[in-house]
Design an enzyme around this catalytic site. Structure first.
Site, PDB file in Angstrom:
ATOM      1  N   LYS A 178      38.878  -0.748  67.092  1.00 42.10           N
ATOM      2  CA  LYS A 178      38.264  -0.631  65.096  1.00 42.10           C
ATOM      3  C   LYS A 178      37.993   0.249  64.506  1.00 42.10           C
ATOM      4  O   LYS A 178      36.888   0.494  63.371  1.00 42.10           O
ATOM      5  CB  LYS A 178      36.376  -0.489  66.007  1.00 42.10           C
ATOM      6  CG  LYS A 178      36.236  -1.565  67.062  1.00 42.10           C
ATOM      7  CD  LYS A 178      36.701  -2.804  67.491  1.00 42.10           C
ATOM      8  CE  LYS A 178      35.808  -3.726  67.115  1.00 42.10           C
ATOM      9  NZ  LYS A 178      36.330  -4.737  66.708  1.00 42.10           N
ATOM     10  N   HIS A 216      46.367   0.564  70.718  1.00 49.37           N
ATOM     11  CA  HIS A 216      45.356   0.814  70.515  1.00 49.37           C
ATOM     12  C   HIS A 216      46.026   2.420  71.028  1.00 49.37           C
ATOM     13  O   HIS A 216      45.210   2.994  71.729  1.00 49.37           O
ATOM     14  CB  HIS A 216      44.518   0.878  70.667  1.00 49.37           C
ATOM     15  CG  HIS A 216      43.598  -0.525  70.197  1.00 49.37           C
ATOM     16  ND1 HIS A 216      43.987  -0.547  68.577  1.00 49.37           N
ATOM     17  CD2 HIS A 216      43.175  -2.059  70.317  1.00 49.37           C
ATOM     18  CE1 HIS A 216      43.291  -1.742  68.257  1.00 49.37           C
ATOM     19  NE2 HIS A 216      42.930  -2.114  69.114  1.00 49.37           N
ATOM     20  N   SER A 265      30.803  -0.087  66.270  1.00 45.22           N
ATOM     21  CA  SER A 265      31.921  -0.982  65.635  1.00 45.22           C
ATOM     22  C   SER A 265      32.163  -1.699  66.516  1.00 45.22           C
ATOM     23  O   SER A 265      32.254  -2.964  67.916  1.00 45.22           O
ATOM     24  CB  SER A 265      32.668  -1.490  64.406  1.00 45.22           C
ATOM     25  OG  SER A 265      33.648  -1.697  64.465  1.00 45.22           O
TER      26      SER A 265
HETATM   27  N1  LIG Z   1      39.244  -6.316  55.236  1.00 45.77           N
HETATM   28  C1  LIG Z   1      38.130  -5.716  55.957  1.00 45.77           C
HETATM   29  N2  LIG Z   1      37.479  -4.104  54.886  1.00 45.77           N
HETATM   30  C2  LIG Z   1      36.275  -3.790  55.500  1.00 45.77           C
HETATM   31  N3  LIG Z   1      36.447  -3.932  57.004  1.00 45.77           N
HETATM   32  C3  LIG Z   1      37.106  -3.950  57.535  1.00 45.77           C
HETATM   33  C4  LIG Z   1      38.410  -5.523  57.106  1.00 45.77           C
HETATM   34  N4  LIG Z   1      38.787  -5.637  58.292  1.00 45.77           N
HETATM   35  C5  LIG Z   1      38.531  -5.574  58.859  1.00 45.77           C
HETATM   36  N5  LIG Z   1      36.609  -4.566  58.912  1.00 45.77           N
HETATM   37  C6  LIG Z   1      36.568  -4.265  60.003  1.00 45.77           C
HETATM   38  O1  LIG Z   1      37.240  -3.192  60.986  1.00 45.77           O
HETATM   39  C7  LIG Z   1      36.116  -3.482  62.206  1.00 45.77           C
HETATM   40  C8  LIG Z   1      37.669  -3.683  63.431  1.00 45.77           C
HETATM   41  O2  LIG Z   1      38.828  -3.198  62.986  1.00 45.77           O
HETATM   42  P1  LIG Z   1      40.166  -3.355  64.100  1.00 45.77           P
HETATM   43  O3  LIG Z   1      41.047  -4.208  63.282  1.00 45.77           O
HETATM   44  O4  LIG Z   1      40.518  -1.840  64.150  1.00 45.77           O
HETATM   45  O5  LIG Z   1      39.259  -4.037  65.297  1.00 45.77           O
HETATM   46  S1  LIG Z   1      40.628  -4.962  66.925  1.00 45.77           S
HETATM   47  O6  LIG Z   1      40.414  -2.945  67.342  1.00 45.77           O
HETATM   48  O7  LIG Z   1      41.954  -4.532  66.203  1.00 45.77           O
HETATM   49  O8  LIG Z   1      40.123  -5.519  67.285  1.00 45.77           O
HETATM   50  C9  LIG Z   1      35.348  -4.208  61.928  1.00 45.77           C
HETATM   51  O9  LIG Z   1      34.314  -2.957  61.618  1.00 45.77           O
HETATM   52  P2  LIG Z   1      32.935  -3.150  61.558  1.00 45.77           P
HETATM   53  O10 LIG Z   1      32.239  -4.402  60.896  1.00 45.77           O
HETATM   54  O11 LIG Z   1      31.990  -2.016  61.130  1.00 45.77           O
HETATM   55  O12 LIG Z   1      32.045  -3.897  62.975  1.00 45.77           O
HETATM   56  C10 LIG Z   1      35.721  -5.017  60.366  1.00 45.77           C
HETATM   57  O13 LIG Z   1      34.361  -5.826  60.243  1.00 45.77           O
END
Ligand SMILES: Nc1ncnc2c1ncn2[C@@H]1O[C@H](COP(=O)(O)OS(=O)(=O)O)[C@@H](OP(=O)(O)O)[C@H]1O
Length: 293
Positions: free
Chosen positions: A45, A107, A137
């Protein structure tokens, strides 16, 4: 309606894990990285999907619309340690990737990364996110994703996170141990989710210099515009809408995408306790996170 079976956590070489990330362990540890492979490493996340998509567009954005509209990002950037029944494992997916360089996400805590990545001197990008937004998250993700252990309520989830009892272990160990690795491994680029939020264009420039890429101004602008939160939330190839274990009605994968959402979750007492504990665990003055921007 049938309630999905949730996995249990267990101790795996001192790190809290779940089976779907350890069941392919021997193949994972024997994975043969190639020198031009690029590994995107994060605690869950922290921005894995965002950075995966930026890299996919930088390397393969020129390949025409088909790739972008028909191949889910998860298939373009395999998840190295994943091992789910009846599906190809992450290592199999990576082995079958038709494009070069291979973009691979993980991860894993630094000590679990297959040796060949270090031996081949692969470029590695580590993305870190402040602990408070990261745990919020992760909590919502655990609610919507039945492949993860039952999260329980927010208060017990937070306690478990502080105790390192979440899949992939302690956030504190993860970010600190990857940070320390930079000292001895120069092909590691450590970046922050908060910087991406602050100025994505600048972070794309920094990524390009680490990767030795020199896209045109127009190409970079195309990438930047494609990777906004709203655009990725609408995009079926990046929003994980087809993943069977995820229920986006409970909480969407592309949830908020903000810095500081933790303020809507932490009580004053939880915040004070968290800060006290944080000070004890985060002693390295060089590794600084921003909890708001
Ligand atoms: N483009 C963009 N801009 C801003 N934020 C973004 C973007 N893409 C992914 N996210 C946010 O990143 C969080 C997901 O993290 P990961 O991609 O690492 O998730 S995972 O571990 O692969 O399941 C998750 O955060 P939260 O919204 O706080 O839950 C996503 O919304």
């Amino acid at each position: 309606m049938e309630v999905p079976h949730r996995p249990e956590m267990f101790d795996f070489h001192g790190v809290c894990m779940v089976h779907q990330f350890t069941d392919n362990w021997d193949n994972l540890q024997n994975f043969k990285a190639r020198p031009d492979d690029i590994l995107i490493a994060t605690y869950p996340k922290a921005g894995t999907t965002w950075v995966s998509y930026i890299l996919d567009l930088l390397y393969f954005g020129h390949m025409g619309p088909d790739r972008q509209t028909s191949i889910p990002l998860n298939d373009r950037v395999p998840f190295l340690e994943i091992c789910k029944p009846c599906l190809p494992t992450g290592t199999e997916q990576a082995e079958k990737l038709p494009t070069t360089p291979r973009l691979i996400k993980t991860h894993l805590p630094v000590q679990f990364v297959p040796q060949s990545f270090w031996q081949q001197r692969c470029r590695i990008i580590y993305v870190a996110r402040n602990a408070k937004d990261n745990v919020v998250s992760y909590f919502h993700f655990a609610r919507m994703n039945s492949a993860l252990p039952e999260p329980g309520d927010w208060s017990s989830y937070l306690q478990g996170f502080m105790a390192g009892k979440r899949a992939f272990g302690s956030w504190y160990d993860h970010v600190n141990n990857w940070w320390e690795k930079k000292e001895t491994y120069s092909n590691l680029y450590y970046m922050f989710y908060e910087d991406l939020i602050e100025d994505c264009g600048r972070e794309i420039d920094r990524l390009c210099s680490f990767l030795g890429l020199s896209p045109s101004v127009e190409e970079k602008e195309r990438v930047r515009a494609s990777v906004t939160f709203d655009s990725m939330k609408q995009n079926k190839m990046t929003n994980n809408s087809a993943v069977k274990t995820m229920n986006h009605k409970v909480s969407p994968f592309m949830r908020k995408g903000k810095v500081g959402d933790w303020k809507n979750h932490f009580t004053v007492a939880q915040n004070e306790k968290f800060d006290e504990d944080y000070k004890q665990k985060m002693k390295n003055p060089d590794l600084k996170f921003r909890f708001e921007i």
